[in-house]
Each structure stands twice: as structure tokens, then as C-alpha cells.
Design an enzyme around this catalytic site. Structure first.
Site, PDB file in Angstrom:
ATOM      1  N   SER A  49       0.825  -1.214   0.000  1.00  0.00           N
ATOM      2  CA  SER A  49       0.000   0.000   0.000  1.00  0.00           C
ATOM      3  C   SER A  49       0.856   1.260   0.000  1.00  0.00           C
ATOM      4  O   SER A  49       1.995   1.270   0.469  1.00  0.00           O
ATOM      5  CB  SER A  49      -0.919   0.019   1.219  1.00  0.00           C
ATOM      6  OG  SER A  49      -1.687  -1.159   1.262  1.00  0.00           O
TER       7      SER A  49
HETATM    8  N1  SAH Z   1      -0.804  -4.682   3.879  1.00  0.00           N
HETATM    9  C1  SAH Z   1      -0.006  -5.050   2.717  1.00  0.00           C
HETATM   10  C2  SAH Z   1      -0.668  -4.720   1.404  1.00  0.00           C
HETATM   11  C3  SAH Z   1      -1.833  -5.564   1.166  1.00  0.00           C
HETATM   12  S1  SAH Z   1      -2.338  -5.781  -0.515  1.00  0.00           S
HETATM   13  C4  SAH Z   1       1.366  -4.467   2.766  1.00  0.00           C
HETATM   14  O1  SAH Z   1       1.668  -3.654   3.655  1.00  0.00           O
HETATM   15  O2  SAH Z   1       2.187  -4.843   1.909  1.00  0.00           O
HETATM   16  C5  SAH Z   1      -3.756  -6.769  -0.151  1.00  0.00           C
HETATM   17  C6  SAH Z   1      -3.445  -8.167   0.258  1.00  0.00           C
HETATM   18  O3  SAH Z   1      -4.663  -8.760   0.676  1.00  0.00           O
HETATM   19  C7  SAH Z   1      -2.919  -9.034  -0.881  1.00  0.00           C
HETATM   20  O4  SAH Z   1      -1.700  -9.584  -0.512  1.00  0.00           O
HETATM   21  C8  SAH Z   1      -4.004 -10.098  -1.040  1.00  0.00           C
HETATM   22  O5  SAH Z   1      -3.507 -11.372  -1.385  1.00  0.00           O
HETATM   23  C9  SAH Z   1      -4.630 -10.114   0.337  1.00  0.00           C
HETATM   24  N2  SAH Z   1      -5.987 -10.635   0.412  1.00  0.00           N
HETATM   25  C10 SAH Z   1      -7.018 -10.453  -0.458  1.00  0.00           C
HETATM   26  N3  SAH Z   1      -8.132 -11.074  -0.010  1.00  0.00           N
HETATM   27  C11 SAH Z   1      -7.804 -11.666   1.176  1.00  0.00           C
HETATM   28  C12 SAH Z   1      -8.515 -12.460   2.122  1.00  0.00           C
HETATM   29  N4  SAH Z   1      -9.811 -12.783   1.972  1.00  0.00           N
HETATM   30  N5  SAH Z   1      -7.871 -12.901   3.219  1.00  0.00           N
HETATM   31  C13 SAH Z   1      -6.562 -12.590   3.410  1.00  0.00           C
HETATM   32  N6  SAH Z   1      -5.828 -11.852   2.553  1.00  0.00           N
HETATM   33  C14 SAH Z   1      -6.441 -11.389   1.446  1.00  0.00           C
END
Ligand code: SAH
Length: 220
Positions: free
Chosen positions: A63
Site C-alpha cells: 500500500s
Molecule cells: N498490507 C499489505 C498490502 C496488502 S495488498 C502491505 O503492507 O504490503 C492486499 C493483500 O490482501 C494481498 O496480498 C491479497 O492477497 C490479500 N488478500 C485479499 N483477499 C484476502 C482475504 N480474503 N484474506 C486474506 N488476505 C487477502
């Protein structure tokens, strides 16, 4: 010559304070303390302190720093609190959270990303973070309730399980909207109801799962 990493990190924090308007000094201190370059692929190292999301593989992104800062400011994480993060991704936000909270539970649906996040957090010496591979739209029932839940992916609606897994006074920060654009929502659990407010547009990759988008949707 480009500026060194400590200088670039200080400049990012100054930008978050002066331009983005982040006021919470604990959040700014935590961002100042976490080396974001550790969480991006080596080829993107020169951009690690720019204010935009970066590709981390498997179609996912780390993010944007200003969005992380806004979400953490809204969540008002206390130092004795337990936090659930949905979407560990690179592990960056979990690291920032780990400096603000007592313990961070983070879930990630993609095993390869979860493994990478775990490795980085261990290398940096964080001991108060646990990352599990599971569908975060159902929360993490075994560890509930939480003081704070932060969802780092775009939800079509607010998953019921997450509301149920908040303590009284607990905060849920979640981007809600369609696949192209969402609004940041803050829910605070009161004894008889949830207080809800909306805090501006954001763009996240989709939350994929039982109470999220179906598998196969694409963020691009
Ligand atoms: N917080 C992260 C960025 C997240 S991007 C950072 O600091 O790098 C969003 C993430 O959510 C992705 O890796 C994706 O695989 C995950 N994601 C999407 N749906 C999800 C779910 N139902 N449960 C867990 N993770 C999920």
C-alpha cells in the site's frame, strides 16, 4: 547522487506530516522506524520511499504510505492493544502496526506472500506479529476479539464476521466500494450499535473470499 535511505525515510515522514496532514506522532514515529525498502522487490528499491503503491508479485501491491498512515491514524491503535490485519501482503503495514500495538495478527490468502512477509518480519526482529494463511473475510475466530481490525484490500461490503470480532469500543478500518475505487470506512463498536463514518477515496486490490469478491476478479 540520490539521497540515502535514512534521509529518504525522513523526507517521507515530513511529507506525510506537512502535505498529507497526518497528525498522530506515534504513527509518524512508527513509519520513521520501519525500513520500507525491505518490503519491496530489489528492482523497486529506488522507489521505496515514494508515495505510491508498488507491485510485490502475485498481482498484489504494497500500500501507498499515505494510505497506510491515514488508516492507522483512523484506527488510533493503543500500545496495549491487539490488532487483526487482513491482507499481510509484503508485511510492511504489519511491521508498522507491530510498533504501535501489543500484538498483531495478520492473515494473507496467498501462501507465497505470507511466507515472504514472515521472513522479513523475523529478519527485522519483530516478535509480536503472527501471520497465517487464511480467508480474512471470516476474521480470525480463534484469536478474537480484537481492539482494532484493519482491512488492506477492497471489500464489496463490510463482512459481518469482522464486526462480530471487535471488542466494545473496537475500531474497524476498511475500504468499501467497487473494484476501481473505494471509500475508507471507520466503524466503532458501541454497546448497542456501530458508529460509522467515511473518510475519503482510496484504491486497493480486491478482498477475495467468502465475504469478499469471488476468486478470479482482477485488480487491473
Ligand atoms: N498490507 C499489505 C498490502 C496488502 S495488498 C502491505 O503492507 O504490503 C492486499 C493483500 O490482501 C494481498 O496480498 C491479497 O492477497 C490479500 N488478500 C485479499 N483477499 C484476502 C482475504 N480474503 N484474506 C486474506 N488476505 C487477502
Amino acid at each position: 547522487m540520490s539521497a540515502g535511505v535514512p534521509m529518504r525515510r525522513r523526507l517521507l515522514v515530513e511529507y506525510l506530516r506537512a502535505t498529507v496532514g497526518v497528525r498522530d506522532e506515534r504513527v509518524l514515529d512508527a513509519i520513521a522506524a520501519v525500513p520500507r525498502e525491505v518490503f519491496v522487490p530489489p528492482s523497486l528499491f529506488p522507489q521505496a520511499y515514494e508515495d505510491y503503491p508498488l507491485e510485490i508479485g502475485d498481482g498484489q501491491t504494497i500500500s501507498q504510505p499515505s494510505v497506510v498512515a491515514r488508516m492507522l491514524e483512523l484506527a488510533a491503535v493503543g500500545e496495549r492493544e491487539r490488532v487483526l490485519e487482513i491482507g499481510a501482503g509484503s508485511g510492511y503495514q504489519a511491521a508498522v502496526l507491530a510498533r504501535l500495538a501489543r500484538f498483531v495478527f495478520s492473515v494473507e490468502r496467498l501462501p507465497r506472500l505470507a511466507e515472504g512477509a514472515r521472513t522479513r518480519l523475523a529478519q527485522l526482529g519483530f516478535r509480536n506479529v503472527s501471520i497465517q494463511v487464511m480467508d480474512g473475510t471470516l476474521g480470525w475466530r480463534a484469536q478474537a476479539p480484537f481492539d482494532v481490525i484493519i482491512v488492506a484490500a477492497a471489500a464489496p461490503a463490510i463482512p459481518q464476521a469482522l464486526k462480530e470480532q471487535l471488542v466494545e469500543g473496537g475500531r474497524l478500518v476498511i475500504p468499501v466500494g467497487d473494484l476501481r475505487r473505494q471509500e475508507l470506512h471507520l466503524l466503532v463498536r458501541r454497546s448497542e450499535y456501530f458508529e460509522q463514518s467515511v473518510h475519503g477515496p482510496v484504491t486497493f486490490v480486491p478482498l477475495v473470499g467468502k465475504a469478499g469478491y469471488p476468486n478470479g476478479v482482477s485488480s487491473s
